[in-house]
Write a protein that holds these residues in place. Structure first.
Motif, PDB file in Angstrom:
ATOM      1  N   PHE A  55       0.835  -1.201   0.000  1.00 64.27           N
ATOM      2  CA  PHE A  55       0.000   0.000   0.000  1.00 64.27           C
ATOM      3  C   PHE A  55       0.873   1.256   0.000  1.00 64.27           C
ATOM      4  O   PHE A  55       0.573   2.232  -0.727  1.00 64.27           O
ATOM      5  CB  PHE A  55      -0.916  -0.033   1.226  1.00 64.27           C
ATOM      6  N   LEU A  56       1.920   1.262   0.787  1.00 69.38           N
ATOM      7  CA  LEU A  56       2.809   2.426   0.813  1.00 69.38           C
ATOM      8  C   LEU A  56       3.514   2.615  -0.547  1.00 69.38           C
ATOM      9  O   LEU A  56       3.666   3.750  -1.028  1.00 69.38           O
ATOM     10  CB  LEU A  56       3.832   2.272   1.934  1.00 69.38           C
ATOM     11  N   TRP A  57       3.925   1.520  -1.169  1.00 68.06           N
ATOM     12  CA  TRP A  57       4.584   1.628  -2.457  1.00 68.06           C
ATOM     13  C   TRP A  57       3.604   2.077  -3.555  1.00 68.06           C
ATOM     14  O   TRP A  57       3.958   2.865  -4.440  1.00 68.06           O
ATOM     15  CB  TRP A  57       5.209   0.297  -2.827  1.00 68.06           C
TER      16      TRP A  57
ATOM     17  N   TRP B 259      -0.656  -1.944  -7.561  1.00 63.07           N
ATOM     18  CA  TRP B 259      -0.080  -2.234  -6.235  1.00 63.07           C
ATOM     19  C   TRP B 259      -1.109  -2.134  -5.100  1.00 63.07           C
ATOM     20  O   TRP B 259      -1.065  -2.923  -4.153  1.00 63.07           O
ATOM     21  CB  TRP B 259       1.069  -1.258  -5.923  1.00 63.07           C
ATOM     22  N   VAL B 260      -2.013  -1.217  -5.174  1.00 60.25           N
ATOM     23  CA  VAL B 260      -2.966  -1.002  -4.068  1.00 60.25           C
ATOM     24  C   VAL B 260      -4.012  -2.111  -4.025  1.00 60.25           C
ATOM     25  O   VAL B 260      -4.441  -2.538  -2.943  1.00 60.25           O
ATOM     26  CB  VAL B 260      -3.640   0.377  -4.215  1.00 60.25           C
ATOM     27  N   GLY B 261      -4.439  -2.637  -5.189  1.00 60.51           N
ATOM     28  CA  GLY B 261      -5.427  -3.714  -5.207  1.00 60.51           C
ATOM     29  C   GLY B 261      -4.958  -4.954  -4.452  1.00 60.51           C
ATOM     30  O   GLY B 261      -5.663  -5.453  -3.552  1.00 60.51           O
ATOM     31  N   PRO B 262      -3.771  -5.492  -4.750  1.00 60.46           N
ATOM     32  CA  PRO B 262      -3.266  -6.631  -3.966  1.00 60.46           C
ATOM     33  C   PRO B 262      -3.055  -6.299  -2.491  1.00 60.46           C
ATOM     34  O   PRO B 262      -3.219  -7.168  -1.625  1.00 60.46           O
ATOM     35  CB  PRO B 262      -1.947  -6.964  -4.653  1.00 60.46           C
ATOM     36  N   ALA B 263      -2.695  -5.061  -2.199  1.00 62.64           N
ATOM     37  CA  ALA B 263      -2.515  -4.675  -0.792  1.00 62.64           C
ATOM     38  C   ALA B 263      -3.824  -4.792  -0.027  1.00 62.64           C
ATOM     39  O   ALA B 263      -3.885  -5.326   1.092  1.00 62.64           O
ATOM     40  CB  ALA B 263      -1.968  -3.249  -0.712  1.00 62.64           C
TER      41      ALA B 263
END
Length: 305
Positions: free
Chosen positions: A49-51, A65-69
């Motif tokens: 989420f940060l990345w 990146w946010v979806g898998p987080a």
């Protein structure tokens, strides 16, 4: 020197320290694996989420990146709870309920990955409500089973503590007054003492009544010898001590062995006093001998008359 570890490994040492004796080795490995795995998934989700937030908002890189987080964060909580239920010595129905709840949450996460971001939060065919509702049902089931397992484990520990306390009371009952008195009687068995604190002895005493001499004429010409003792008060005090007439109340904190030693010393002292009493008795006989002879002569005169 390195600290000595338990023969079964560090995980079993932790289990025995915080939970109890394990019933099955598989439960220990699976339980710790799920618990630690869920924590690991939460950490990975936070990093992703940060990345993802380093990219431009709502860009392709951001959603990649946010979806898998989000999905990993949604899975991590049920996995941690399932690990707790597996570790606790709970009933099988609670474990099955947890597994069912975890399966429902996994299905909801799969729906989230399908809907996000094209059909999520007002875009196109919005499936936000359906995915959240399914996830909430599964999370509620696994939360209920985890809470029930924790309560059952707490009650079991409380019952075990009560059983241990009851066993300790049965193994070490309170000492009663009757038992203490019995111990004292056993220790003082064979020791005969009077109220004066010395052994019982038998004594004979001469006594005269003034009425015995009312009708008797005594010839004053008969020669008599009178012997007087100057230590009458001392002799009377000694006789009172032997009878126990003068006693002193003392409180002793010594043990039975100390009292036995003192009793032996008292017996030796008693023997010495008996020897002294024998000497005093001979003195008393010397005093009473002329009187006895006088009485014999009076009886002879009475019989002749």
């Amino acid at each position: 020197m390195a600290a000595e570890q338990a023969p079964d490994g560090y995980l079993f040492d932790l289990y025995r320290r915080y939970i109890g004796e394990p019933e099955d080795r598989t439960d220990v490995y699976v339980g710790f694996g799920l618990f630690l795995g869920g924590i690991g998934l939460a950490v990975v989700a936070l990093v992703l989420f940060l990345w993802g937030n380093t990219h431009e908002a709502r860009s392709a890189g951001y959603f990649a990146w946010v979806g898998p987080a989000y999905a990993l964060a949604m899975v991590s909580l049920p996995v941690v709870m399932l690990g707790i239920v597996t570790l606790l010595p709970s009933e099988r129905r609670m474990l099955y309920t947890s597994i069912g709840g975890a399966a429902i949450t996994v299905a909801a996460v799969a729906g989230f990955l399908f809907a996000y971001p094209r059909h999520w939060n007002g875009y196109n065919n919005d499936y936000t409500v359906q995915v959240v509702a399914v996830y909430a049902v599964g999370l509620a089931g696994i939360t209920a089973s985890t809470g029930a397992a924790l309560i059952a484990h707490y009650l079991d520990m409380a019952q075990q503590a009560d059983v241990v306390a009851t066993d300790d009371e049965d193994d070490d009952p309170d000492v009663t007054d009757a038992e203490v008195q019995q111990d004292i009687d056993d220790a003082m068995d064979g020791v005969e003492l009077s109220w004066g604190g010395v052994e019982k002895t038998e004594h004979k005493r001469l006594s005269f009544s003034e009425d015995d001499f009312d009708d008797v004429d005594v010839e004053t010409n008969v020669g008599t010898t009178t012997t007087r003792s100057s230590g009458v008060d001392a002799q009377v005090a000694g006789l009172k001590g032997l009878k126990g007439g003068e006693t002193k109340q003392t409180t002793s904190s010594s043990t039975v062995d100390d009292q036995t030693a003192k009793l032996k010393e008292l017996r030796e002292q008693q023997r010495a006093e008996e020897l002294a009493t024998a000497d005093e008795k001979s003195t008393v006989e010397t005093v009473t001998s002329p009187i006895a002879k006088l009485l014999d002569r009076i009886r002879d005169l009475t019989r002749r008359n």
